[in-house]
Write a protein that holds these residues in place. Structure first.
Motif, PDB file in Angstrom:
ATOM      1  N   THR A 140      10.699   6.443 112.352  1.00  0.00           N
ATOM      2  CA  THR A 140       9.432   6.442 113.071  1.00  0.00           C
ATOM      3  C   THR A 140       8.954   7.840 113.441  1.00  0.00           C
ATOM      4  OG1 THR A 140      10.591   6.164 115.182  1.00  0.00           O
ATOM      5  CG2 THR A 140       9.879   4.155 114.049  1.00  0.00           C
ATOM      6  N   VAL A 141       9.801   8.861 113.247  1.00  0.00           N
ATOM      7  CA  VAL A 141       9.455  10.242 113.586  1.00  0.00           C
ATOM      8  C   VAL A 141       9.470  11.081 112.314  1.00  0.00           C
ATOM      9  CG1 VAL A 141      10.132  12.295 114.900  1.00  0.00           C
ATOM     10  CG2 VAL A 141      10.432  10.022 115.906  1.00  0.00           C
ATOM     11  N   PHE A 142       8.420  11.867 112.097  1.00  0.00           N
ATOM     12  CA  PHE A 142       8.379  12.747 110.927  1.00  0.00           C
ATOM     13  C   PHE A 142       9.428  13.852 111.069  1.00  0.00           C
ATOM     14  CE2 PHE A 142       6.608  16.679 109.011  1.00  0.00           C
ATOM     15  CZ  PHE A 142       6.661  16.300 107.671  1.00  0.00           C
ATOM     16  N   CYS A 143       9.342  14.618 112.144  1.00  0.00           N
ATOM     17  CA  CYS A 143      10.332  15.673 112.409  1.00  0.00           C
ATOM     18  C   CYS A 143      10.187  16.091 113.865  1.00  0.00           C
ATOM     19  CB  CYS A 143      10.117  16.868 111.487  1.00  0.00           C
ATOM     20  SG  CYS A 143      11.213  18.267 111.834  1.00  0.00           S
ATOM     21  N   ALA A 144      11.306  16.039 114.599  1.00  0.00           N
ATOM     22  CA  ALA A 144      11.286  16.349 116.034  1.00  0.00           C
ATOM     23  C   ALA A 144      11.415  17.836 116.323  1.00  0.00           C
ATOM     24  CB  ALA A 144      12.398  15.587 116.747  1.00  0.00           C
ATOM     25  N   GLY A 145      11.443  18.666 115.264  1.00  0.00           N
ATOM     26  CA  GLY A 145      11.509  20.110 115.470  1.00  0.00           C
ATOM     27  C   GLY A 145      12.895  20.663 115.233  1.00  0.00           C
ATOM     28  N   ASN A 146      13.163  21.820 115.827  1.00  0.00           N
ATOM     29  CA  ASN A 146      14.489  22.427 115.732  1.00  0.00           C
ATOM     30  C   ASN A 146      15.508  21.591 116.507  1.00  0.00           C
ATOM     31  OD1 ASN A 146      14.388  25.279 114.455  1.00  0.00           O
ATOM     32  ND2 ASN A 146      12.631  25.254 115.813  1.00  0.00           N
ATOM     33  N   ARG A 147      16.732  21.588 116.032  1.00  0.00           N
ATOM     34  CA  ARG A 147      17.809  20.978 116.799  1.00  0.00           C
ATOM     35  C   ARG A 147      18.030  21.801 118.069  1.00  0.00           C
ATOM     36  NH1 ARG A 147      23.046  19.665 113.374  1.00  0.00           N
ATOM     37  NH2 ARG A 147      23.689  19.256 115.532  1.00  0.00           N
ATOM     38  N   LEU A 148      17.794  21.191 119.215  1.00  0.00           N
ATOM     39  CA  LEU A 148      17.860  21.925 120.478  1.00  0.00           C
ATOM     40  C   LEU A 148      19.260  22.461 120.757  1.00  0.00           C
ATOM     41  CD1 LEU A 148      15.588  19.739 122.789  1.00  0.00           C
ATOM     42  CD2 LEU A 148      14.993  21.816 121.536  1.00  0.00           C
ATOM     43  N   ASP A 149      20.303  21.732 120.302  1.00  0.00           N
ATOM     44  CA  ASP A 149      21.662  22.205 120.552  1.00  0.00           C
ATOM     45  C   ASP A 149      21.961  23.514 119.821  1.00  0.00           C
ATOM     46  OD1 ASP A 149      21.509  20.366 118.222  1.00  0.00           O
ATOM     47  OD2 ASP A 149      23.620  20.867 117.967  1.00  0.00           O
ATOM     48  N   GLU A 150      21.201  23.795 118.756  1.00  0.00           N
ATOM     49  CA  GLU A 150      21.455  25.018 117.995  1.00  0.00           C
ATOM     50  C   GLU A 150      20.816  26.255 118.621  1.00  0.00           C
ATOM     51  OE1 GLU A 150      20.793  24.855 113.822  1.00  0.00           O
ATOM     52  OE2 GLU A 150      22.424  23.432 113.479  1.00  0.00           O
ATOM     53  N   PHE A 151      19.943  26.079 119.609  1.00  0.00           N
ATOM     54  CA  PHE A 151      19.390  27.261 120.276  1.00  0.00           C
ATOM     55  C   PHE A 151      20.506  28.066 120.953  1.00  0.00           C
ATOM     56  CE2 PHE A 151      15.096  25.191 120.225  1.00  0.00           C
ATOM     57  CZ  PHE A 151      14.452  26.224 119.563  1.00  0.00           C
ATOM     58  N   ALA A 152      21.567  27.396 121.353  1.00  0.00           N
ATOM     59  CA  ALA A 152      22.683  28.090 122.000  1.00  0.00           C
ATOM     60  C   ALA A 152      23.603  28.759 120.989  1.00  0.00           C
ATOM     61  CB  ALA A 152      23.477  27.114 122.861  1.00  0.00           C
ATOM     62  N   SER A 153      23.748  28.141 119.795  1.00  0.00           N
ATOM     63  CA  SER A 153      24.729  28.637 118.827  1.00  0.00           C
ATOM     64  C   SER A 153      24.143  29.461 117.689  1.00  0.00           C
ATOM     65  CB  SER A 153      25.512  27.461 118.235  1.00  0.00           C
ATOM     66  OG  SER A 153      24.627  26.564 117.569  1.00  0.00           O
ATOM     67  N   GLU A 154      22.888  29.203 117.322  1.00  0.00           N
ATOM     68  CA  GLU A 154      22.305  29.827 116.130  1.00  0.00           C
ATOM     69  C   GLU A 154      21.164  30.790 116.435  1.00  0.00           C
ATOM     70  OE1 GLU A 154      23.755  29.511 113.344  1.00  0.00           O
ATOM     71  OE2 GLU A 154      25.064  27.808 113.781  1.00  0.00           O
ATOM     72  N   TRP A 155      20.791  30.926 117.698  1.00  0.00           N
ATOM     73  CA  TRP A 155      19.740  31.846 118.101  1.00  0.00           C
ATOM     74  C   TRP A 155      20.330  32.850 119.070  1.00  0.00           C
ATOM     75  CZ3 TRP A 155      14.448  31.428 116.622  1.00  0.00           C
ATOM     76  CH2 TRP A 155      14.178  30.327 115.789  1.00  0.00           C
ATOM     77  N   PRO A 156      19.854  34.095 119.090  1.00  0.00           N
ATOM     78  CA  PRO A 156      18.769  34.651 118.279  1.00  0.00           C
ATOM     79  C   PRO A 156      19.052  34.592 116.772  1.00  0.00           C
ATOM     80  CG  PRO A 156      19.356  36.145 120.079  1.00  0.00           C
ATOM     81  CD  PRO A 156      20.411  35.096 120.022  1.00  0.00           C
ATOM     82  N   GLN A 157      17.986  34.396 116.011  1.00  0.00           N
ATOM     83  CA  GLN A 157      18.074  34.378 114.562  1.00  0.00           C
ATOM     84  C   GLN A 157      18.242  35.801 114.022  1.00  0.00           C
ATOM     85  OE1 GLN A 157      17.017  31.733 111.769  1.00  0.00           O
ATOM     86  NE2 GLN A 157      18.405  30.771 113.243  1.00  0.00           N
ATOM     87  N   PRO A 158      19.063  35.984 112.973  1.00  0.00           N
ATOM     88  CA  PRO A 158      19.187  37.310 112.365  1.00  0.00           C
ATOM     89  C   PRO A 158      17.958  37.661 111.538  1.00  0.00           C
ATOM     90  CG  PRO A 158      20.414  35.706 111.086  1.00  0.00           C
ATOM     91  CD  PRO A 158      19.895  34.972 112.296  1.00  0.00           C
ATOM     92  N   ASP A 159      17.859  38.915 111.121  1.00  0.00           N
ATOM     93  CA  ASP A 159      16.782  39.321 110.213  1.00  0.00           C
ATOM     94  C   ASP A 159      16.873  38.494 108.938  1.00  0.00           C
ATOM     95  OD1 ASP A 159      15.931  41.191 112.020  1.00  0.00           O
ATOM     96  OD2 ASP A 159      16.928  42.887 111.048  1.00  0.00           O
ATOM     97  N   ASN A 160      15.727  38.016 108.482  1.00  0.00           N
ATOM     98  CA  ASN A 160      15.663  37.157 107.289  1.00  0.00           C
ATOM     99  C   ASN A 160      16.608  35.971 107.420  1.00  0.00           C
ATOM    100  OD1 ASN A 160      14.464  36.526 104.807  1.00  0.00           O
ATOM    101  ND2 ASN A 160      16.184  37.357 103.662  1.00  0.00           N
ATOM    102  N   GLY A 161      16.680  35.409 108.616  1.00  0.00           N
ATOM    103  CA  GLY A 161      17.533  34.251 108.874  1.00  0.00           C
ATOM    104  C   GLY A 161      16.984  32.982 108.253  1.00  0.00           C
ATOM    105  N   PRO A 162      17.671  31.854 108.450  1.00  0.00           N
ATOM    106  CA  PRO A 162      17.296  30.596 107.795  1.00  0.00           C
ATOM    107  C   PRO A 162      15.878  30.130 108.100  1.00  0.00           C
ATOM    108  CG  PRO A 162      19.512  30.437 108.698  1.00  0.00           C
ATOM    109  CD  PRO A 162      18.951  31.733 109.186  1.00  0.00           C
ATOM    110  N   VAL A 163      15.436  30.274 109.351  1.00  0.00           N
ATOM    111  CA  VAL A 163      14.095  29.794 109.701  1.00  0.00           C
ATOM    112  C   VAL A 163      13.026  30.634 108.996  1.00  0.00           C
ATOM    113  CG1 VAL A 163      12.451  29.426 111.581  1.00  0.00           C
ATOM    114  CG2 VAL A 163      14.867  28.882 111.921  1.00  0.00           C
TER     115      VAL A 163
END
Length: 240
Positions: free
Chosen positions: A59-82
């Protein structure tokens, strides 16, 4: 913590990306961005691909970024995945169709700004919740929404993070409202059949001409927004 089930298919000259993790509302993580970027980059140089389709189950197209990853994967590196994901999507030379059957939130909304045909069901809506989350917009939405809607409407949508319902999506020109989920799939099939029948080189050339004003400095805006998000997250962590 495993990657989102993004099903990828390249049959019949169409690159189809299906977000298929309805239990997690099709939220995207860094593994998903990397995998999708890989396939978008490959499709860009594959002459057999005439169009791309982005769709989702549930029922949802996309809820956005996984919020749990803001703690583990951000800040994003230069030319990171996003950044790689947005760069590859914006650079795809073939038409991109999106089928929005439900909520498109955060990156689910901003990725649509780089699709060429956005089809929306009656239940579809957009939400840019960045400011309420204490971060900045991404996907060049801070540039593209003002260009498309004017400053006041863009401020309204981006600063408040409010819901933009299907009727307003259609009225603002951010997508085409087509009816229920069945009508959505049928309309997407019609567009894909059209693209399959049209001269591929003329389609690519025309898309490039239409998109030329958008291309100017777009990658710089992608990077600037991610750096802004990185900075806001770092300040939040220091404050706590």
């Amino acid at each position: 913590q495993g990657p989102l089930m993004v099903h990828i298919d390249t049959s019949n000259g169409v690159l189809t990306l299906t977000f298929d993790d309805p239990e997690r509302r099709n939220a995207l993580g860094v593994a998903d961005y990397t995998r999708i970027a890989d396939h978008l980059e490959a499709a860009a140089s594959d002459g057999r691909i005439k169009a791309a389709l982005i769709r989702a189950t549930g029922t949802v197209f996309c809820a956005g970024n996984r919020l749990d990853e803001f703690a583990s994967e951000w800040p994003q590196p230069d030319n990171g995945p996003v950044l790689r994901f947005f760069t590859a999507l914006a650079a795809l030379p073939v038409p991109v169709i999106a089928c929005v059957q439900g909520g498109a939130v955060g990156v689910g909304a901003t990725l649509l700004l780089h699709c060429d045909v956005v089809l929306c069901s009656d239940a579809g809506f957009l939400k840019f919740p960045f400011v309420p989350l204490g971060i900045a917009p991404e996907g060049a939405s801070s540039r593209l929404l003002p260009e498309r809607l004017g400053m006041s409407r863009a401020m309204d949508i981006l600063l408040t993070g409010r819901k933009v319902e299907a009727d307003e999506i259609d009225a603002l020109g951010l997508g085409i409202k087509v009816g229920d989920a069945t009508a959505l799939e049928h309309r997407a099939d019609d567009w894909l059949k059209r693209f399959a029948e049209l001269p591929a080189d003329a389609v690519r050339t025309t898309k490039a001409l239409i998109r030329r004003p958008v291309e100017a400095d777009i990658n710089e805006r992608f990077d600037a927004e991610i750096r802004a998000i990185n900075g806001l997250l770092e300040r939040q962590r220091k404050a706590t």
